[in-house]
Design a protein around this motif. Structure first.
Motif, short mmCIF file in Angstrom:
data_model
loop_
_atom_site.label_atom_id
_atom_site.label_comp_id
_atom_site.label_asym_id
_atom_site.label_seq_id
_atom_site.Cartn_x
_atom_site.Cartn_y
_atom_site.Cartn_z
N GLN A 70 -6.82 -13.03 1.06
CA GLN A 70 -6.99 -12.66 2.46
C GLN A 70 -7.07 -13.89 3.35
O GLN A 70 -6.47 -13.94 4.44
CB GLN A 70 -8.24 -11.80 2.63
CG GLN A 70 -8.41 -11.23 4.03
CD GLN A 70 -7.26 -10.31 4.43
OE1 GLN A 70 -6.87 -9.46 3.65
NE2 GLN A 70 -6.72 -10.50 5.63
N CYS A 249 3.06 -9.67 6.19
CA CYS A 249 3.27 -8.43 5.44
C CYS A 249 4.67 -8.29 4.86
O CYS A 249 4.91 -7.41 4.04
CB CYS A 249 2.96 -7.22 6.31
SG CYS A 249 4.13 -6.99 7.68
N CYS A 266 0.85 -7.38 12.75
CA CYS A 266 0.20 -8.64 12.37
C CYS A 266 -0.06 -9.53 13.57
O CYS A 266 -0.88 -10.45 13.49
CB CYS A 266 1.05 -9.36 11.33
SG CYS A 266 1.15 -8.49 9.74
N ALA A 279 -0.13 -0.75 12.01
CA ALA A 279 -0.66 -1.43 10.82
C ALA A 279 -0.69 -0.48 9.63
O ALA A 279 -0.36 -0.85 8.50
CB ALA A 279 -2.06 -1.96 11.12
N ASP A 280 -1.08 0.80 9.89
CA ASP A 280 -1.08 1.78 8.81
C ASP A 280 0.33 2.07 8.34
O ASP A 280 0.58 2.25 7.14
CB ASP A 280 -1.75 3.07 9.28
CG ASP A 280 -3.23 2.87 9.61
OD1 ASP A 280 -3.83 1.94 9.05
OD2 ASP A 280 -3.76 3.65 10.42
N HIS A 282 3.00 0.02 8.46
CA HIS A 282 3.52 -1.10 7.68
C HIS A 282 2.90 -1.14 6.29
O HIS A 282 3.58 -1.41 5.30
CB HIS A 282 3.23 -2.42 8.41
CG HIS A 282 4.08 -2.62 9.63
ND1 HIS A 282 5.45 -2.54 9.61
CD2 HIS A 282 3.76 -2.89 10.92
CE1 HIS A 282 5.93 -2.76 10.81
NE2 HIS A 282 4.92 -2.97 11.63
N THR A 283 1.60 -0.85 6.20
CA THR A 283 0.94 -0.82 4.90
C THR A 283 1.56 0.26 4.02
O THR A 283 1.82 0.04 2.83
CB THR A 283 -0.56 -0.57 5.08
OG1 THR A 283 -1.12 -1.62 5.87
CG2 THR A 283 -1.27 -0.53 3.72
N HIS A 284 1.81 1.42 4.61
CA HIS A 284 2.38 2.53 3.84
C HIS A 284 3.79 2.20 3.38
O HIS A 284 4.15 2.44 2.22
CB HIS A 284 2.37 3.78 4.71
CG HIS A 284 2.73 5.04 3.97
ND1 HIS A 284 1.99 5.51 2.92
CD2 HIS A 284 3.77 5.90 4.12
CE1 HIS A 284 2.55 6.62 2.46
NE2 HIS A 284 3.64 6.88 3.18
N THR A 286 5.14 -0.75 2.93
CA THR A 286 5.07 -1.79 1.90
C THR A 286 4.70 -1.17 0.56
O THR A 286 5.25 -1.55 -0.49
CB THR A 286 4.04 -2.85 2.30
OG1 THR A 286 4.42 -3.42 3.56
CG2 THR A 286 3.97 -3.95 1.25
N ARG A 287 3.78 -0.21 0.58
CA ARG A 287 3.39 0.45 -0.67
C ARG A 287 4.55 1.24 -1.24
O ARG A 287 4.78 1.26 -2.45
CB ARG A 287 2.18 1.35 -0.40
CG ARG A 287 1.67 2.10 -1.61
CD ARG A 287 0.19 2.42 -1.44
NE ARG A 287 -0.06 3.03 -0.13
CZ ARG A 287 0.00 4.34 0.11
NH1 ARG A 287 0.27 5.17 -0.87
NH2 ARG A 287 -0.26 4.80 1.32
#
Length: 301
Positions: A70, A249, A266, A279-280, A282-284, A286-287
């Motif tokens: 982090q 990311c 970001c 942000a949610d 992009h996280t999703h 990426t997953r």
């Protein structure tokens, strides 16, 4: 400023890793004095790494025991914002569609105009933001990369065009055949995203079912062979293709969509009211890409 021991700097896979920008000032004691202590330390470490060295977040965190992943991610964001770092992905090889990630580092801080001119001069014109077969990031060591179809990736990245159409891995797999029919009819990835995200309702309760309906109702016409563009001669070399990646990311996009080398999430840009937080999204996404590269599985809804 002292940096970590570089006697055994881990090297990235061929084609990946660090690239030094040209025309830098000579190395000096105060190269990174304008940066906070943590960022200056990590910048000095990257500066002393050879070209081709691995500079992804996980590798740097292993090389720099004082900082976790982090902290390294936050430092790379600051270095990008300060003009020292840019991350891109580009096609390599003759007649291939393998994409590799590269990190360009400049000891001398540069502004966006300099980076854009430099990347255009060295890498050629940028690619469309949703090109086919885009395995993001570094390949896992000792594991072969799994290939995702153009249709699957186009579906998985719809949420980048509009968060209301963020799909799960299971939904992408279920809709892949319908999407593939669009590409078989000559549609481009950009047109695919534009048509599916045009004139959306304010609230979409079930993105998967909504996307299925649009894939069926708005499928483009099948063009006769004469109306399709002729293929390029085999001997004609395609120009280099590349796109910018968010340093933190890894979300890809054209340079103008990633000012300072960072995506909206970001950079901390506030989300549009009444829409999901980018942000949610992009996280999703990426997953989803991680699941696709690993060969399957379902994302939690």
């Amino acid at each position: 400023m002292a940096a970590a021991n570089l006697t055994a700097a881990p090297m990235a896979a061929p084609g990946y890793g660090k690239r030094s920008a040209p025309d830098q000032a000579s190395r000096g004691r105060d190269d990174f004095a304008h940066l906070p202590t943590r960022e200056a330390y990590i910048a000095a470490h990257i500066d002393r790494l050879p070209d081709g060295a691995a500079v992804d977040i996980k590798t740097l965190a292993k090389e720099l025991p004082a900082y976790g992943q982090q902290a390294v991610a936050s430092a790379l964001k600051a270095l990008t914002d300060a003009g020292h770092l840019r991350r891109i992905r580009r096609v390599t090889g003759e007649g291939r569609t393998q994409w590799v990630s590269r990190w360009f580092f400049s000891r001398t801080p540069r502004d966006n105009a300099w980076w854009d001119a430099f990347l255009h001069s060295t890498e050629g014109p940028p690619a469309a933001p949703a090109a086919s077969t885009l395995p993001a990031g570094e390949p896992p060591q000792g594991q072969p990369q799994s290939e995702c179809s153009q249709a699957y990736i186009a579906l998985a990245t719809l949420g980048c065009s509009d968060p209301r159409l963020t799909l799960s891995a299971a939904e992408c797999a279920a809709l892949e055949t319908l999407a593939a029919e669009w590409f078989a009819r000559g549609i481009t990835p950009l047109a695919f995203a534009r048509i599916l995200t045009h004139d959306l309702p304010d609230v979409i309760q079930c993105p998967g079912a909504f996307t299925r309906r649009r894939l069926i109702d708005r499928v483009p016409p099948l063009l006769p062979p004469a109306a399709q563009a002729p293929p390029a001669p085999p001997s004609q070399a395609s120009p280099p293709r590349w796109m910018m990646e968010c340093t933190v990311c890894g979300i890809p996009g054209p340079p103008e969509a990633l000012p300072d080398g960072l995506c909206r999430a970001c950079r901390g840009v506030e989300p549009t009211p009444d829409r999901p937080d980018p942000a949610d999204v992009h996280t999703h996404v990426t997953r989803l890409r991680t699941i696709a590269r690993s060969g399957g599985g379902s994302a939690a809804t």
